[in-house]
Design a protein around this motif. Structure first.
Motif, short mmCIF file in Angstrom:
data_model
loop_
_atom_site.label_atom_id
_atom_site.label_comp_id
_atom_site.label_asym_id
_atom_site.label_seq_id
_atom_site.Cartn_x
_atom_site.Cartn_y
_atom_site.Cartn_z
N ASP A 1 18.49 -19.02 -49.61
CA ASP A 1 17.81 -17.86 -50.20
C ASP A 1 16.69 -17.35 -49.31
O ASP A 1 16.45 -16.14 -49.23
N GLY A 2 15.99 -18.26 -48.63
CA GLY A 2 14.90 -17.85 -47.76
C GLY A 2 15.38 -17.06 -46.57
O GLY A 2 14.84 -15.99 -46.24
N VAL A 3 16.41 -17.56 -45.91
CA VAL A 3 16.97 -16.84 -44.75
C VAL A 3 17.55 -15.50 -45.20
O VAL A 3 17.37 -14.48 -44.53
N LYS A 4 18.23 -15.49 -46.34
CA LYS A 4 18.83 -14.26 -46.85
C LYS A 4 17.76 -13.20 -47.12
O LYS A 4 17.89 -12.04 -46.72
N LEU A 5 16.66 -13.61 -47.77
CA LEU A 5 15.60 -12.65 -48.08
C LEU A 5 14.89 -12.17 -46.82
O LEU A 5 14.55 -10.99 -46.70
N ARG B 1 14.70 -8.23 -45.61
CA ARG B 1 13.41 -7.57 -45.44
C ARG B 1 13.09 -7.29 -43.97
O ARG B 1 11.98 -6.84 -43.64
N ASP B 2 14.06 -7.54 -43.08
CA ASP B 2 13.86 -7.31 -41.64
C ASP B 2 12.63 -8.06 -41.12
O ASP B 2 11.82 -7.52 -40.35
N MET B 3 12.49 -9.30 -41.53
CA MET B 3 11.35 -10.10 -41.11
C MET B 3 11.68 -10.85 -39.82
O MET B 3 12.85 -11.00 -39.45
N ASP B 4 10.63 -11.30 -39.15
CA ASP B 4 10.76 -12.17 -37.98
C ASP B 4 10.30 -13.56 -38.39
O ASP B 4 9.11 -13.76 -38.67
N ALA B 5 11.22 -14.50 -38.44
CA ALA B 5 10.88 -15.83 -38.95
C ALA B 5 11.70 -16.92 -38.27
O ALA B 5 12.85 -16.69 -37.87
N LEU B 6 11.10 -18.08 -38.17
CA LEU B 6 11.77 -19.27 -37.64
C LEU B 6 11.80 -20.33 -38.73
O LEU B 6 10.74 -20.75 -39.22
N PHE B 7 13.00 -20.75 -39.13
CA PHE B 7 13.18 -21.82 -40.10
C PHE B 7 13.55 -23.09 -39.34
O PHE B 7 14.48 -23.07 -38.52
N THR B 8 12.85 -24.18 -39.61
CA THR B 8 13.21 -25.47 -39.03
C THR B 8 13.68 -26.39 -40.15
O THR B 8 12.93 -26.66 -41.10
N GLU C 1 16.49 -37.56 -39.03
CA GLU C 1 15.63 -37.45 -37.85
C GLU C 1 15.96 -36.21 -37.03
O GLU C 1 15.25 -35.89 -36.07
N ARG C 2 17.01 -35.52 -37.39
CA ARG C 2 17.46 -34.36 -36.61
C ARG C 2 16.85 -33.08 -37.15
O ARG C 2 16.74 -32.90 -38.36
N LEU C 3 16.44 -32.18 -36.23
CA LEU C 3 15.89 -30.89 -36.60
C LEU C 3 16.81 -29.78 -36.13
O LEU C 3 17.38 -29.85 -35.04
N GLU C 4 16.95 -28.77 -36.94
CA GLU C 4 17.80 -27.62 -36.62
C GLU C 4 17.01 -26.34 -36.85
O GLU C 4 16.23 -26.25 -37.80
N GLU C 5 17.17 -25.35 -35.98
CA GLU C 5 16.42 -24.11 -36.08
C GLU C 5 17.31 -22.93 -36.46
O GLU C 5 18.44 -22.83 -35.99
N ILE C 6 16.77 -22.06 -37.30
CA ILE C 6 17.42 -20.79 -37.63
C ILE C 6 16.41 -19.68 -37.35
O ILE C 6 15.33 -19.65 -37.94
N TRP C 7 16.78 -18.78 -36.46
CA TRP C 7 15.92 -17.64 -36.13
C TRP C 7 16.39 -16.41 -36.90
O TRP C 7 17.56 -16.12 -36.95
N VAL C 8 15.43 -15.71 -37.48
CA VAL C 8 15.70 -14.43 -38.12
C VAL C 8 14.85 -13.40 -37.42
O VAL C 8 13.62 -13.55 -37.34
#
Length: 301
Positions: A267-271, A275-282, A287-294
């Motif tokens: 829901d966070g990435v979708k919103l 809203r045409d936001m610039d955001a980085l979700f980690t 122990e593993r980290l994954e990134e999603i850039w919006v």
């Protein structure tokens, strides 16, 4: 606000640096005196202590932040909520710092959301009225507002090239001599350790982060973040370890970083995309980290 502020700027050599420093300190002190939940004499604590259905006079700055908090709450479908003060305190993250035993709940009869039905803000009249027994907490937005006030302070001195911040919330204006962008660090969401995940270059943009890795409580071997999910009435427990948001103002970037953290990876990435936001979700998976850039419509350096 329980932390420190920073200000790096380029200005004429003739400027009175001591006077600038004094005005910066006064700017953040004013925000703290108005919006702190830890200072019982703050304007916010006066509002929290007031009975329902009673108009309370407040400064315009506090009214502005309350209005903005309610608006972000509406636009985030309630993921950002300034009315979770009782819940924050029950989990040991508030001013009482009471020991946490078992899985806490808010005090009986306490409403755990702030919206148009529970809080009236009359900014023109400089007053606010609670319509329900709510306890307001501005921890997810006041720090960003404080950064904006540091920026306004420097601009009143005629300074147009600066980087100001309170803890991890920062705002850059202009560039360094020679046109170089301001470089800020992005922290890796690692429990109990401050590690660098990367850097970002900023020109005329604010940046704010929210995460589960700085403040938490451990109950029966499980960590619970200080960020509350107003819908579940407990700390956020999704896979998102941290969210970094870029924005025009640090107040909005701060609030939206919290909202997107609570909304989670779907829901966070979708919103954020809507809203045409610039955001980085980690995201954290063991122990593993994954990134999603919006990335939105605006280009950031």
């Amino acid at each position: 606000m329980g932390t420190r502020y920073t200000a790096v700027f380029y200005a004429p050599a003739a400027i009175d640096a001591a006077a600038v420093d004094a005005s910066l300190s006064a700017a953040v002190d004013k925000v703290d005196r108005q919006m702190s939940t830890w200072n019982p004499m703050s304007d916010l604590c006066r509002v929290n202590a007031a009975p329902e259905n009673t108009w309370i006079s407040i400064p315009d700055e506090l009214a502005h932040v309350l209005e903005t908090g309610l608006q972000v709450g509406l636009e985030s479908q309630g993921a950002f909520d300034i009315g979770v003060g009782a819940l924050v305190d029950a989990w040991g993250f508030g001013p009482s710092q009471a020991p946490v035993v078992g899985l806490p709940t808010a005090p009986p009869g306490m409403q755990l959301s702030a919206g148009a039905a529970s809080l009236d803000v009359d900014r023109k009249g400089g007053q606010v009225r609670k319509r329900a027994p709510i306890r307001i907490d501005l921890s997810g937005i006041a720090k960003g507002y404080g950064v904006d006030q540091l920026a306004h302070c420097l601009e009143r001195w005629g300074i147009a090239s600066y980087l100001v911040g309170i803890d991890g919330e920062m705002l850059a204006r202009g560039s360094k001599p020679g046109g170089q962008a301001w470089t800020v660090a992005i922290e890796k969401p690692t429990y109990g350790v401050r590690e660098l995940a990367g850097t970002m270059e900023l020109i005329d943009a604010a940046i704010a982060s929210s995460g589960d890795y700085r403040h938490w409580v451990e109950i029966a071997g499980k960590r619970y973040s200080h960020t509350m999910n107003p819908v579940l009435q407990q700390p956020s427990t999704n896979r998102v370890a941290g969210v970094t948001v870029l924005g025009a103002t640090c107040m909005l970037a701060d609030a939206w970083a919290t909202a997107l953290l609570v909304l989670g990876e779907h829901d966070g990435v979708k919103l954020a995309r809507e809203r045409d936001m610039d955001a980085l979700f980690t995201l954290r998976d063991g122990e593993r980290l994954e990134e999603i850039w919006v990335t939105g419509g605006r280009a950031y350096a």
